[in-house]
Design a protein around this motif. Structure first.
Motif, PDB file in Angstrom:
ATOM      1  N   THR A 257     -20.081 -23.646  22.782  1.00 14.07           N
ATOM      2  CA  THR A 257     -20.807 -23.449  24.040  1.00 14.07           C
ATOM      3  C   THR A 257     -20.887 -24.789  24.753  1.00 14.07           C
ATOM      4  N   VAL A 258     -20.229 -24.882  25.905  1.00 10.44           N
ATOM      5  CA  VAL A 258     -20.060 -26.153  26.612  1.00 10.44           C
ATOM      6  C   VAL A 258     -20.896 -26.160  27.883  1.00 10.44           C
ATOM      7  N   VAL A 259     -21.553 -27.288  28.144  1.00  9.41           N
ATOM      8  CA  VAL A 259     -22.211 -27.526  29.430  1.00  9.41           C
ATOM      9  C   VAL A 259     -21.571 -28.783  30.008  1.00  9.41           C
ATOM     10  N   ASP A 260     -20.857 -28.635  31.131  1.00  9.01           N
ATOM     11  CA  ASP A 260     -19.984 -29.702  31.619  1.00  9.01           C
ATOM     12  C   ASP A 260     -20.029 -29.762  33.145  1.00  9.01           C
ATOM     13  N   GLY A 261     -20.261 -30.968  33.674  1.00 11.69           N
ATOM     14  CA  GLY A 261     -20.104 -31.186  35.106  1.00 11.69           C
ATOM     15  C   GLY A 261     -21.344 -30.955  35.945  1.00 11.69           C
TER      16      GLY A 261
END
Length: 493
Positions: A257-261
């Motif tokens: 689970t990625v949180v990016d930008g």
């Protein structure tokens, strides 16, 4: 005998005329040939003449999706050039060699579509090709983030509506929360530029769902992605008498689970009794990458940017800006309760506190963080720490710039008391930027680093190494093998 004076102007003029004559002789046959050619061949000869004169520039390319975007592994990349290209000269890679299919948009062989079995991850896009005259394409530099081909995509925009399905840019949702709720994992939520307000006091904070990743930094039409240009802000606006969390990763969350930008801001809540947290990982272990994260401004409470409790989060390439607490403490990253995060390539600032400010606080629990290639500033507090750690936590700290900050008392590394040696510190730069009492490494007693090698220590006027809480050492020679617990320490300078 008459003396003759040399005339510099005549010599220069003679050379200039000679060069022009030779150049004319070179061009004249080409010019005559161009004039004599039939119209179907003139364009090629004119291009050759332009190439000879240096007037014919490199070809350019319009790439779709644009560089920096997030794509699926089975995506196709279309490139339209501004002239006819040589198909046999093309090489293109994105984790693997891509297969080209050429076509004509405006002129022959000016368009190519690239495809292949692209591996998941972030990869550099490398493209080389020449036009029909052998002129190379202007340099192309960038990367793509590649998701698995079966990833379901959802879209969020300030002009969207939560009644929409959110499955195309044209029917985007309005809130990130609605998109997460609607998503079928594996999924990715693309968020376009704008301000997205949450209120954790009302329960509208962003609660992550496993295998539903969030990607910010998209333009309003989702055609381009650059988080520095198309800023997506998640801001907690809570003011209730309660602790606040802007983004929460619970027990089911894994690094897939990625949180990016994004720019994520903790609540500036003067009524918070204990804590204002921008990104909370309570038992959850997301990947937090390429964001700007900011702590809130509080009064009695602590302000923490990333709070890790029993978490193995992956934290990379973020700017982590500690908040402000007028009566308590501030933290860039808090590690506690048997956490084992990986913290790499971040810029971390501890904040401004009336009490103590910490770049990274590693609590006296069985934590095993890996901390590599970060730039950490302890901030400004009565006491400031770049890295505050205590037994039994066992850290691997390598290749970091650790500035103790500008507190009245400042520590690049505070190695707390305990019974037994813990921690490995290799090839770091340790210093402090202010304060009247300054330590590069401070041992509080009973515990020494297992290894302390190849580190640079400077700018710590009280002690470069404070041995076992009572012996200030300012001799590098003594630090290399002469401390109470460090007979094997070496290479420090």
């Amino acid at each position: 005998m008459r003396k003759y004076r040399k005339n510099g102007r005549v010599s220069f003029l003679f050379v200039f005329v000679l060069i022009c004559f030779q150049f004319h002789c070179l061009l004249n046959p080409i010019v005559r040939e161009i004039l004599d050619l039939d119209p179907t061949k003139k364009n090629d000869k004119l291009k050759q003449l332009g190439l000879l004169l240096g007037l014919y520039g490199s070809p350019t390319a319009a790439i779709t999706p644009s560089l920096g975007n997030v794509i699926l592994a089975n995506s196709k990349i279309q490139i339209v050039f501004n002239r006819t290209m040589n198909p046999n000269s093309l090489t293109a890679t994105l984790g693997v060699n891509l297969t080209p299919v050429w076509s004509d948009t405006y002129v022959a062989n000016d368009t190519v579509v690239l495809s292949g079995s692209i591996p998941v991850g972030t990869h550099s896009f490398i493209l080389d090709v020449t036009d029909s005259l052998g002129i190379h394409l202007s340099p192309v530099s960038g990367n793509y983030t590649v998701l698995a081909a079966n990833t379901n995509l959802y879209y969020v925009s300030p002009s969207g509506n939560d009644g929409n399905l959110g499955t195309t840019p044209g029917n985007a949702k309005l809130t990130i929360i609605s998109a997460i709720s609607a998503a079928t994992p594996p999924a990715a939520v693309f968020v376009s530029e704008g301000n997205y307000l949450v209120n954790s006091g009302l329960g509208t904070q962003v609660n992550l769902v496993n295998n539903v990743s969030l990607y910010g930094g998209f333009s309003s039409g989702f055609l381009n992605r650059n988080s520095s240009v198309y800023v997506v802000r998640i801001t907690d606006t809570a003011t209730a008498n309660a602790d606040t969390i802007a983004v929460n990763a619970g027990a089911t969350i894994t690094t897939s689970t990625v949180v990016d930008g994004f720019t994520i801001r903790g609540a500036s809540n003067p009524n918070a009794p204990t804590a204002s947290i921008a990104f909370n990982c309570l038992l959850g272990s997301p990947s937090i990458t390429n964001n700007r994260l900011e702590g809130g401004v509080v009064s009695n409470a602590m302000s923490a940017v990333i709070f890790l409790s029993t978490s193995s989060a992956f934290i990379s390439n973020n700017t982590i800006q500690g908040g402000n607490s007028s009566l308590s403490n501030t933290f860039g990253v808090v590690v506690q309760d048997s956490s084992s995060p990986t913290v790499v390539y971040n810029i971390i600032y501890g904040g401004v506190a009336n009490g103590s400010s910490h770049g990274i606080y590693n609590s006296p629990h069985a934590n095993t963080p890996t901390i590599v290639n970060n730039t950490v500033d302890g901030g400004t507090g009565n006491i400031s720490y770049a890295f505050n750690t205590s037994h039994p936590s066992n850290s691997a700290v390598t290749n970091n710039f650790l500035n103790g900050g500008s507190g009245n008392t400042s520590y690049a590394i505070y190695h707390g008391a305990g019974a037994g040696d813990v921690g490995n510190y290799q090839f770091n730069t340790l210093f402090t930027s202010g304060g009247s009492i300054q330590y590069c490494l401070y041992e509080d007693g009973g515990s020494s680093p297992i290894s302390f090698n190849g580190n640079r220590l400077f700018g710590c006027q009280t002690a470069l190494y404070y041995d076992q809480g009572f012996n200030p050492i300012n001799s590098i020679t003594t630090i290399n093998g002469g401390t109470t617990g460090g007979p094997t320490y070496s290479g420090n300078y």
